[in-house]
Design a protein around this motif. Structure first.
Motif, short mmCIF file in Angstrom:
data_model
loop_
_atom_site.label_atom_id
_atom_site.label_comp_id
_atom_site.label_asym_id
_atom_site.label_seq_id
_atom_site.Cartn_x
_atom_site.Cartn_y
_atom_site.Cartn_z
N GLU A 103 0.81 -1.23 0.00
CA GLU A 103 0.00 0.00 0.00
C GLU A 103 0.84 1.27 0.00
O GLU A 103 0.62 2.17 -0.83
N ARG A 107 0.71 4.00 -2.90
CA ARG A 107 -0.07 5.20 -2.58
C ARG A 107 0.75 6.47 -2.79
O ARG A 107 0.23 7.50 -3.23
N ASN A 133 -7.60 2.95 -1.22
CA ASN A 133 -6.79 4.11 -0.85
C ASN A 133 -5.65 4.30 -1.84
O ASN A 133 -5.29 5.44 -2.19
N VAL A 134 -5.08 3.19 -2.30
CA VAL A 134 -4.04 3.27 -3.32
C VAL A 134 -4.58 3.91 -4.59
O VAL A 134 -3.97 4.82 -5.17
N HIS A 137 -4.83 7.68 -5.00
CA HIS A 137 -3.62 8.49 -5.07
C HIS A 137 -2.65 8.08 -6.17
O HIS A 137 -1.87 8.89 -6.64
N ASN A 138 -2.70 6.81 -6.55
CA ASN A 138 -1.72 6.31 -7.52
C ASN A 138 -2.02 6.82 -8.92
O ASN A 138 -3.17 6.82 -9.36
#
Length: 265
Positions: A103, A107, A133-134, A137-138
């Motif tokens: 993660e 991330r 969550n990754v 943002h990724n």
């Protein structure tokens, strides 16, 4: 050619692979360790060699993590964070329950990884939350394969909602994951604005059966160029003719039903 640091219990076949990875003249790009059954010590030896390699692009570790699977990901992710050329990792069929080690580097975009294969594991809702969550943002991943896990409807909803904020993922596999209406509603919501996802595998979820055709259709329209509908006034008339010539009948109907005024073009 530098030899890998000797470690007790490291078999010759792995030492040979490590030597090849450290040989500047080998220029190895794909490493296949499918079903090799690596323990933690063997993974550390492999990672030591990978840290001295600048050419590898794909590592296949399908059904390769033999003991302490999640613990074995920690040194691998350290390599991932620093490696200049690694683009794809296959971690399918490893009985993984979580991938928390993955993660943080993904991330924070501290990796060049483009493709992550995690299908046929035991990933649960908590892991799905981490991966969601990754995705928020990724900006590098283009393929995320999660088919045949245990992420459930709440986990599927989290991943689907994350696609609102993601504009780089092209392929998402969530087949056979006990997904239901929450996932379907979240995915419909995300696909109102997400026009970059071009392949969605979401079948073999019994509670999603009625939603699969429409979700698939919308993603197919992304592949056909749905983003152009938001720029229809900026697209020359002659270009629309070329676009329509390339569309299959159902996609042509979709484009024209969304914006009937395009018939005149």
């Amino acid at each position: 050619m530098a030899a890998v640091v000797a470690r007790p219990g490291i078999p010759k076949w792995l030492s040979d692979h490590c030597d090849r990875l450290q040989d500047e003249e080998s220029q190895i790009q794909n490493l296949n360790l499918n079903i090799r059954r690596l323990n933690v010590d063997m993974i550390h030896a492999l990672c030591d060699a990978l840290m001295k390699n600048n050419d590898i692009e794909t590592i296949n570790l399908t059904s390769a993590l033999f003991q302490d699977q999640e613990r074995g990901l920690v040194p691998l992710m350290k390599v991932l964070r620093k490696h200049p050329s690694l683009r794809a990792i296959h971690l399918s069929y490893n009985r993984l329950r979580h991938v928390h080690a993955i993660e943080k580097p993904l991330r924070s975009n501290d990796t060049q990884l483009r493709e992550l294969y995690l299908d046929y594991n035991r990933l649960n809702c908590d892991t799905a939350m981490s991966l969601a969550n990754v995705l928020k943002h990724n900006t590098k991943l283009t393929v995320l394969q999660l088919n045949s896990n245990r992420i459930g409807d709440v986990g599927g909803e989290a991943i689907a909602l994350a696609m609102k904020d993601n504009t780089t993922l092209k392929f998402l596999g969530m087949r056979s994951n006990q997904l239901g209406k929450r996932t379907a509603n979240a995915m419909f919501s995300s696909l109102r604005t997400n026009m970059s996802l071009t392949t969605l595998q979401i079948d073999k979820n019994p509670d999603l059966k009625e939603s699969v055709p429409l979700l698939t259709h919308i993603v197919q329209s992304n592949r056909a160029g749905r983003y152009l509908l938001g720029q229809k006034d900026a697209v020359p008339h002659s270009l629309w003719t070329l676009i329509f010539q390339q569309l299959e009948c159902d996609m042509l109907f979709f484009f024209l039903s969304e914006h009937p005024e395009l018939v005149m073009r």
